[in-house]
Design a protein around this motif. Structure first.
Motif, PDB file in Angstrom:
ATOM      1  N   TYR A 100       0.716  -1.267   0.113  1.00 28.38           N
ATOM      2  CA  TYR A 100       0.009  -0.004  -0.018  1.00 28.38           C
ATOM      3  C   TYR A 100       0.834   1.310   0.123  1.00 28.38           C
ATOM      4  N   THR A 101       1.798   1.334   0.707  1.00 32.13           N
ATOM      5  CA  THR A 101       2.747   2.343   0.882  1.00 32.13           C
ATOM      6  C   THR A 101       4.303   2.087   0.736  1.00 32.13           C
ATOM      7  N   ILE A 102       4.900   2.726  -0.269  1.00 30.12           N
ATOM      8  CA  ILE A 102       6.517   2.599   0.026  1.00 30.12           C
ATOM      9  C   ILE A 102       7.151   3.903   0.086  1.00 30.12           C
ATOM     10  N   THR A 103       7.944   4.035   0.801  1.00 32.67           N
ATOM     11  CA  THR A 103       8.667   5.219   1.301  1.00 32.67           C
ATOM     12  C   THR A 103      10.134   5.260   1.393  1.00 32.67           C
ATOM     13  N   SER A 104      10.982   5.883   0.882  1.00 32.02           N
ATOM     14  CA  SER A 104      12.096   5.951   0.851  1.00 32.02           C
ATOM     15  C   SER A 104      12.501   6.934   1.804  1.00 32.02           C
ATOM     16  N   ILE A 105      13.126   6.745   2.921  1.00 33.82           N
ATOM     17  CA  ILE A 105      13.372   7.548   4.210  1.00 33.82           C
ATOM     18  C   ILE A 105      14.912   7.686   4.138  1.00 33.82           C
TER      19      ILE A 105
ATOM     20  N   SER B  77      17.059   7.470  -2.683  1.00 32.66           N
ATOM     21  CA  SER B  77      15.679   6.808  -2.874  1.00 32.66           C
ATOM     22  C   SER B  77      15.784   5.752  -3.680  1.00 32.66           C
ATOM     23  N   THR B  78      14.737   4.722  -3.697  1.00 34.35           N
ATOM     24  CA  THR B  78      14.787   4.039  -4.629  1.00 34.35           C
ATOM     25  C   THR B  78      14.630   4.280  -6.083  1.00 34.35           C
ATOM     26  N   LEU B  79      13.994   5.356  -6.306  1.00 33.68           N
ATOM     27  CA  LEU B  79      14.050   5.835  -7.724  1.00 33.68           C
ATOM     28  C   LEU B  79      15.097   6.421  -8.096  1.00 33.68           C
ATOM     29  N   GLU B  80      15.816   7.373  -7.174  1.00 33.00           N
ATOM     30  CA  GLU B  80      17.146   7.872  -7.765  1.00 33.00           C
ATOM     31  C   GLU B  80      18.047   6.566  -7.737  1.00 33.00           C
ATOM     32  N   GLY B  81      18.152   5.869  -7.250  1.00 34.04           N
ATOM     33  CA  GLY B  81      18.897   4.588  -7.473  1.00 34.04           C
ATOM     34  C   GLY B  81      18.705   3.827  -8.737  1.00 34.04           C
ATOM     35  N   ALA B  82      17.383   3.796  -9.145  1.00 32.58           N
ATOM     36  CA  ALA B  82      17.067   3.267 -10.368  1.00 32.58           C
ATOM     37  C   ALA B  82      17.513   3.984 -11.563  1.00 32.58           C
ATOM     38  N   ALA B  90      24.335   1.724 -18.583  1.00 32.83           N
ATOM     39  CA  ALA B  90      23.872   2.064 -20.157  1.00 32.83           C
ATOM     40  C   ALA B  90      24.200   3.336 -20.469  1.00 32.83           C
ATOM     41  N   ASN B  91      24.719   4.201 -19.763  1.00 30.28           N
ATOM     42  CA  ASN B  91      24.897   5.789 -20.074  1.00 30.28           C
ATOM     43  C   ASN B  91      23.429   6.226 -20.798  1.00 30.28           C
ATOM     44  N   ALA B  92      22.339   5.952 -20.255  1.00 28.23           N
ATOM     45  CA  ALA B  92      20.969   6.180 -20.714  1.00 28.23           C
ATOM     46  C   ALA B  92      20.167   7.018 -19.623  1.00 28.23           C
ATOM     47  N   GLU B  93      19.302   8.156 -20.101  1.00 24.26           N
ATOM     48  CA  GLU B  93      18.738   8.964 -18.980  1.00 24.26           C
ATOM     49  C   GLU B  93      17.145   8.300 -19.293  1.00 24.26           C
ATOM     50  N   VAL B  94      16.377   8.063 -17.977  1.00 18.94           N
ATOM     51  CA  VAL B  94      15.068   7.579 -17.914  1.00 18.94           C
ATOM     52  C   VAL B  94      14.004   8.426 -17.326  1.00 18.94           C
ATOM     53  N   LYS B  95      12.786   8.445 -17.624  1.00 18.22           N
ATOM     54  CA  LYS B  95      11.813   9.088 -16.709  1.00 18.22           C
ATOM     55  C   LYS B  95      11.197   8.169 -16.269  1.00 18.22           C
ATOM     56  N   ILE B  96      11.023   8.099 -14.692  1.00 14.90           N
ATOM     57  CA  ILE B  96      10.537   6.876 -13.996  1.00 14.90           C
ATOM     58  C   ILE B  96       8.801   7.020 -14.226  1.00 14.90           C
ATOM     59  N   SER B  97       8.184   5.909 -14.559  1.00  9.81           N
ATOM     60  CA  SER B  97       6.687   6.068 -14.475  1.00  9.81           C
ATOM     61  C   SER B  97       6.482   5.598 -13.100  1.00  9.81           C
ATOM     62  N   HIS B  98       6.445   4.234 -12.681  1.00 12.91           N
ATOM     63  CA  HIS B  98       5.648   3.855 -11.557  1.00 12.91           C
ATOM     64  C   HIS B  98       6.677   2.532 -11.266  1.00 12.91           C
ATOM     65  N   LEU B  99       6.419   1.950  -9.928  1.00 17.40           N
ATOM     66  CA  LEU B  99       6.977   0.608  -9.369  1.00 17.40           C
ATOM     67  C   LEU B  99       6.378  -0.335 -10.095  1.00 17.40           C
ATOM     68  N   TYR B 100       6.759  -1.093 -10.941  1.00 22.44           N
ATOM     69  CA  TYR B 100       6.480  -2.121 -11.583  1.00 22.44           C
ATOM     70  C   TYR B 100       6.285  -3.634 -10.889  1.00 22.44           C
ATOM     71  N   THR B 101       7.681  -4.089 -10.666  1.00 20.74           N
ATOM     72  CA  THR B 101       7.822  -5.361  -9.957  1.00 20.74           C
ATOM     73  C   THR B 101       8.370  -5.175  -8.571  1.00 20.74           C
ATOM     74  N   ILE B 102       7.961  -5.992  -7.831  1.00 20.13           N
ATOM     75  CA  ILE B 102       8.897  -6.040  -6.260  1.00 20.13           C
ATOM     76  C   ILE B 102       8.893  -7.436  -6.064  1.00 20.13           C
TER      77      ILE B 102
END
Lengths: 185, 185
Positions: A100-105, B77-82, B90-102
């Motif tokens: 439901y929630t995921i938060t990078s702290i 954050s997990t997003l920044e890490g991705a 890959a020397n590639a820039e991406v725009k994150i949409s959303h968390l897809y698999t965990i």
């Protein structure tokens, strides 16, 4: 970290070849020691129209109310960890619905994951980790006595989303070293 | 772990008071040392109808194709890490949409998170971590040369979900010490 956990050698804090961040490197056995964020896993336990909260028996934030959550352990999944923490802190059994929630702290190097979960029965009790355990309706939530901002946020999401009976994943980044928490997605 | 990283004292592996799992405890300074799962963060980078894959330049699974992903670092954050991993590999820039698999990968104490992400331009190149970097259409994916089962699963989800243009969060638990991977939610 002052000494190598492998050989008790002294350490140098420097960037290993091919890396981009400084690490603790053993002067004796050359082992590189990495430090990475930890996962906090827990849940929002629902029984009928109420949420189960625990009053913390341990620091930090002893005496404040929280959702059952704690450090994910080795040899378990995030789901198993969420159920284990609920058992340990509230002696309650839950059925996990979904993440439901995921938060990078960021400022404490943690990733907090809270699952939406349901209780079949209003069975719970205090533990060595909780001074009190109680079910709260929306009106009864002790908003000024919650342990952490992420807990307040999860409860706020829950009561808002309940109006639409739709509980999408809520992702956030919190960095207390920045001026404002940043909504991530 | 053989020695205390704080004081180089010897360690005893036993259950601390009030705990339920054995930990490394220093015989000298009494510090308890915890070991917890690590987060792998990465993405499924999309450009038009293609997915960006990297051929691994480092073990494990050197020479096999993978999605850009790696250990989450402190202070991100997990997003920044991705995004960082995609840049590094890959020397590639991406725009994150959303968390897809965990995926909880229990037997190696990892939680892998892959974001769905989009590339504005087909710009990428090899790096010290990738022998080759290429965009693949569904028909071109080297299914028999993928580095890890979780990568194969994420790509399978992607091409199936693309038919409906709906990419819900996919949560799984894998435990290779069990006979069958378990679909979690």
């Amino acid at each position: 970290m002052n000494y190598c956990p492998n050989c008790a050698g002294t350490l140098t804090f420097s960037i290993p070849e091919g890396d981009h961040l400084p690490r603790h490197i053993c002067d004796n056995c050359n082992t590189i020691h990495y430090s990475n964020p930890k996962v906090i896993t827990g849940c929002v336990p629902i029984y009928q129209d109420k949420v189960l909260l625990c009053k913390r028996a341990i620091e930090p934030r002893k005496g404040y109310w929280t959702l059952p959550a704690g450090f994910m352990e080795n040899n378990e999944s995030t789901l198993e960890g969420a159920m284990r923490e609920t058992r340990e802190e509230a002696n309650a059994e839950v059925k996990i619905s979904h993440l439901y929630t995921i938060t990078s702290i960021v400022h404490v190097n943690q990733v907090q994951m809270l699952y939406l979960a349901y209780m079949d029965k209003p069975e719970y009790s205090i533990s060595s980790e909780s001074l009190e355990v109680e079910l709260f309706s929306e009106e009864e939530i002790p908003w000024d006595e919650l342990a952490f901002p992420t807990i307040k946020k999860a409860l706020t999401y829950y009561f808002a989303d309940r109006k639409n009976n739709h509980f999408p994943l809520r992702e956030n980044v919190v960095n207390r070293s920045m001026q404002h928490p940043k909504e991530a997605v």
